[in-house]
Design a protein around this motif. Structure first.
Motif, mmCIF file in Angstrom:
data_model
loop_
_atom_site.group_PDB
_atom_site.id
_atom_site.type_symbol
_atom_site.label_atom_id
_atom_site.label_comp_id
_atom_site.label_asym_id
_atom_site.label_seq_id
_atom_site.Cartn_x
_atom_site.Cartn_y
_atom_site.Cartn_z
ATOM 1 N N ARG A 38 0.883 -1.178 0.000
ATOM 2 C CA ARG A 38 0.000 0.000 0.000
ATOM 3 C C ARG A 38 0.912 1.217 0.000
ATOM 4 O O ARG A 38 1.632 1.458 0.967
ATOM 5 N N VAL A 39 0.914 1.926 -1.088
ATOM 6 C CA VAL A 39 1.873 3.009 -1.280
ATOM 7 C C VAL A 39 1.453 4.225 -0.472
ATOM 8 O O VAL A 39 0.337 4.734 -0.618
ATOM 9 N N ALA A 40 2.342 4.690 0.382
ATOM 10 C CA ALA A 40 2.087 5.900 1.166
ATOM 11 C C ALA A 40 2.548 7.142 0.424
ATOM 12 O O ALA A 40 1.923 8.206 0.502
ATOM 13 N N ALA A 41 3.654 7.028 -0.306
ATOM 14 C CA ALA A 41 4.196 8.169 -1.038
ATOM 15 C C ALA A 41 5.087 7.677 -2.165
ATOM 16 O O ALA A 41 5.696 6.611 -2.085
ATOM 17 N N SER A 42 5.127 8.457 -3.227
ATOM 18 C CA SER A 42 6.024 8.203 -4.342
ATOM 19 C C SER A 42 6.681 9.535 -4.708
ATOM 20 O O SER A 42 6.633 10.491 -3.924
ATOM 21 N N THR A 43 7.307 9.567 -5.861
ATOM 22 C CA THR A 43 8.009 10.772 -6.293
ATOM 23 C C THR A 43 7.789 10.971 -7.789
ATOM 24 O O THR A 43 7.339 10.071 -8.494
ATOM 25 N N LEU A 44 8.167 12.147 -8.258
ATOM 26 C CA LEU A 44 8.260 12.409 -9.686
ATOM 27 C C LEU A 44 9.715 12.719 -9.985
ATOM 28 O O LEU A 44 10.231 13.766 -9.593
ATOM 29 N N ASN A 45 10.387 11.776 -10.623
ATOM 30 C CA ASN A 45 11.793 11.911 -10.979
ATOM 31 C C ASN A 45 11.936 12.310 -12.442
ATOM 32 O O ASN A 45 10.991 12.267 -13.221
ATOM 33 N N TYR A 46 13.157 12.640 -12.831
ATOM 34 C CA TYR A 46 13.439 12.993 -14.224
ATOM 35 C C TYR A 46 13.058 11.831 -15.141
ATOM 36 O O TYR A 46 12.446 12.024 -16.186
ATOM 37 N N LYS A 47 13.382 10.601 -14.743
ATOM 38 C CA LYS A 47 13.047 9.443 -15.578
ATOM 39 C C LYS A 47 11.536 9.271 -15.681
ATOM 40 O O LYS A 47 11.020 8.924 -16.748
ATOM 41 N N ASP A 48 10.810 9.530 -14.588
ATOM 42 C CA ASP A 48 9.350 9.481 -14.647
ATOM 43 C C ASP A 48 8.815 10.532 -15.616
ATOM 44 O O ASP A 48 7.870 10.279 -16.363
ATOM 45 N N ALA A 49 9.429 11.715 -15.595
ATOM 46 C CA ALA A 49 8.995 12.784 -16.495
ATOM 47 C C ALA A 49 9.236 12.404 -17.945
ATOM 48 O O ALA A 49 8.408 12.688 -18.828
ATOM 49 N N LEU A 50 10.362 11.740 -18.220
ATOM 50 C CA LEU A 50 10.613 11.258 -19.579
ATOM 51 C C LEU A 50 9.534 10.264 -20.003
ATOM 52 O O LEU A 50 9.062 10.287 -21.146
ATOM 53 N N ALA A 51 9.139 9.388 -19.071
ATOM 54 C CA ALA A 51 8.107 8.397 -19.368
ATOM 55 C C ALA A 51 6.757 9.055 -19.622
ATOM 56 O O ALA A 51 6.056 8.724 -20.583
ATOM 57 N N ILE A 52 6.388 9.989 -18.767
ATOM 58 C CA ILE A 52 5.068 10.627 -18.853
ATOM 59 C C ILE A 52 4.945 11.475 -20.119
ATOM 60 O O ILE A 52 3.914 11.464 -20.800
ATOM 61 N N THR A 53 5.995 12.223 -20.438
ATOM 62 C CA THR A 53 5.955 13.105 -21.611
ATOM 63 C C THR A 53 6.224 12.358 -22.903
ATOM 64 O O THR A 53 5.916 12.867 -23.990
ATOM 65 N N VAL A 300 14.257 21.358 0.124
ATOM 66 C CA VAL A 300 14.589 20.604 -1.083
ATOM 67 C C VAL A 300 13.334 20.048 -1.754
ATOM 68 O O VAL A 300 13.355 19.682 -2.924
ATOM 69 N N THR A 301 12.196 20.037 -1.035
ATOM 70 C CA THR A 301 11.033 19.247 -1.442
ATOM 71 C C THR A 301 9.830 20.093 -1.824
ATOM 72 O O THR A 301 9.472 21.045 -1.133
ATOM 73 N N THR A 302 9.207 19.705 -2.935
ATOM 74 C CA THR A 302 7.899 20.214 -3.345
ATOM 75 C C THR A 302 6.913 19.054 -3.279
ATOM 76 O O THR A 302 7.245 17.940 -3.683
ATOM 77 N N THR A 303 5.722 19.296 -2.757
ATOM 78 C CA THR A 303 4.693 18.262 -2.681
ATOM 79 C C THR A 303 3.667 18.480 -3.785
ATOM 80 O O THR A 303 3.250 19.610 -4.045
ATOM 81 N N ALA A 304 3.275 17.386 -4.433
ATOM 82 C CA ALA A 304 2.314 17.480 -5.528
ATOM 83 C C ALA A 304 1.319 16.340 -5.443
ATOM 84 O O ALA A 304 1.637 15.251 -4.948
ATOM 85 N N ALA A 305 0.116 16.578 -5.935
ATOM 86 C CA ALA A 305 -0.911 15.534 -5.995
ATOM 87 C C ALA A 305 -0.693 14.650 -7.217
ATOM 88 O O ALA A 305 -0.046 15.054 -8.191
ATOM 89 N N LEU A 306 -1.249 13.462 -7.162
ATOM 90 C CA LEU A 306 -1.139 12.535 -8.285
ATOM 91 C C LEU A 306 -1.640 13.179 -9.575
ATOM 92 O O LEU A 306 -1.027 13.030 -10.643
ATOM 93 N N ASP A 307 -2.736 13.936 -9.479
ATOM 94 C CA ASP A 307 -3.313 14.570 -10.669
ATOM 95 C C ASP A 307 -2.414 15.643 -11.258
ATOM 96 O O ASP A 307 -2.573 16.015 -12.426
ATOM 97 N N ASP A 308 -1.480 16.185 -10.468
ATOM 98 C CA ASP A 308 -0.594 17.251 -10.938
ATOM 99 C C ASP A 308 0.594 16.728 -11.730
ATOM 100 O O ASP A 308 1.295 17.508 -12.393
ATOM 101 N N CYS A 309 0.856 15.439 -11.658
ATOM 102 C CA CYS A 309 2.111 14.901 -12.200
ATOM 103 C C CYS A 309 2.289 15.121 -13.702
ATOM 104 O O CYS A 309 3.399 15.457 -14.139
ATOM 105 N N PRO A 310 1.265 14.939 -14.536
ATOM 106 C CA PRO A 310 1.498 15.157 -15.974
ATOM 107 C C PRO A 310 1.996 16.564 -16.297
ATOM 108 O O PRO A 310 2.921 16.725 -17.104
#
Length: 332
Positions: A38-53, A300-310
């Motif tokens: 059960r995932v409590a938190a994840s991140t948006l990394n550069y590699k994730d951004a490459l995948a999403i875009t 160092v940290t910014t918090t974002a919602a799942l819907d904000d990731c794209p």
């Protein structure tokens, strides 16, 4: 487990047009694995951004849930190493590329990819560190293995305002190193000195082709950029110094000469965080618990919602994001 849960889903149609949406997923759609988290938190990394875009062919199969990092609680397990209720963290292993990742309320995984989360960290703190901070620690451990100490001299960190760079600057400074932070964003100078950088070096100093051997400046360096910058960094490393290279934000090419390596005995140490052996992962996280002040993570940290990731993925690719993006998924 819920009958349905939310996940960020990347898909592609027959014409190879990519789409990204937050979708409702059923548990039977999860991939194979012997541990469900059960995932409590994840991140948006550069590699994730490459995948999403779709800016780079990171995703190997569709549909795909991105998220190369996750922290959470074991929900179900047939792996003897983990039991329901265990707090765990995952970084890499091709998750978010070949296997569904952490940007979802649940993830089913190979238990061999998981390690226990150090008690010093909350789930969100662990994700403030994430692959970036874990990679930064692997780089520092590589410098140490090759004899770079605070007494050796100044250590350069490139891409210093990014995720790996920010954590590397903070840890190195805390360990007593003199840190030079290289960045192309002059407006981040106060941020970097607040993390402990002794001085700021303009990225422009490294972007043009230089001499095979430059003035000896750095006892060691952590480079996330690659390309021409890495070549110029190596040229300026002191005799028997070490460069830990872990990124390619500036390109995969390496337009350098052998001069620093055969005339000054410089070591270029490659650092891979994706397939790193479990024992070294555990040691890196133990060192993070010991050597990183959690208070450093807040700026160092910014918090974002799942819907904000794209939308944020575009900003991350453009290089306008400072530090780390944490995505809370469910309550601790």
């Amino acid at each position: 487990m819920q009958d349905q849960f939310r996940a960020l889903l990347i898909d592609r149609d027959d014409e190879k047009k990519q789409s990204v949406q937050v979708a409702n997923i059923s548990p039977d759609q999860l991939p194979d694995g012997d541990v469900t988290v059960r995932v409590a938190a994840s991140t948006l990394n550069y590699k994730d951004a490459l995948a999403i875009t779709g800016a780079s062919p990171v995703v190997r199969s569709f549909p795909m849930v991105p998220g190369i990092d996750l922290a959470g609680t074991v929900d179900q397990s047939s792996n003897p190493a983990f039991a329901p209720g265990d707090r765990v963290v995952l970084n890499g292993w091709g998750v978010g590329e070949k296997h569904w990742g952490g940007l979802a309320e649940y993830a089913r995984l190979n238990g061999d990819w998981l390690i226990p989360l150090e008690s010093a960290f909350t789930f969100e703190q662990a994700m403030s560190i994430g692959t970036a901070g874990y990679t930064a620690m692997l780089c520092i451990m590589a410098l140490e293995r090759h004899g770079v100490t605070p007494e050796s001299g100044e250590v350069l960190v490139t891409g210093a305002a990014g995720g790996v760079g920010s954590i590397a600057v903070a840890i190195l400074a805390g360990l007593g190193y003199q840190v030079a932070a290289a960045t192309g964003r002059a407006e981040e100078a106060d941020y970097l000195t607040g993390l402990g950088a002794a001085r700021i070096v303009p990225r422009a100093d490294f972007t043009e082709p230089g001499k095979p051997l430059a003035k000896e400046q750095w006892a060691g360096a952590i480079d996330v950029v690659g390309g021409q910058m890495l070549a110029n960094v190596c040229a300026g490393v002191k005799y028997r110094g070490t460069v830990a290279a872990c990124g390619l934000a500036g390109g995969m090419d390496f337009p350098a000469s052998v001069a620093p390596f055969i005339l000054r005995g410089v070591t270029l140490a490659g650092v891979d965080s994706v397939m790193c052996p479990v024992d070294e992962r555990r040691e890196a996280w133990r060192r993070l618990a010991r050597d990183l002040d959690p208070a450093v993570l807040e700026p160092v940290t910014t918090t974002a919602a799942l819907d904000d990731c794209p939308g944020l993925a575009d900003d991350l690719i453009a290089g306008t994001i400072r530090g780390r993006i944490v995505v809370p998924i469910s309550a601790d």
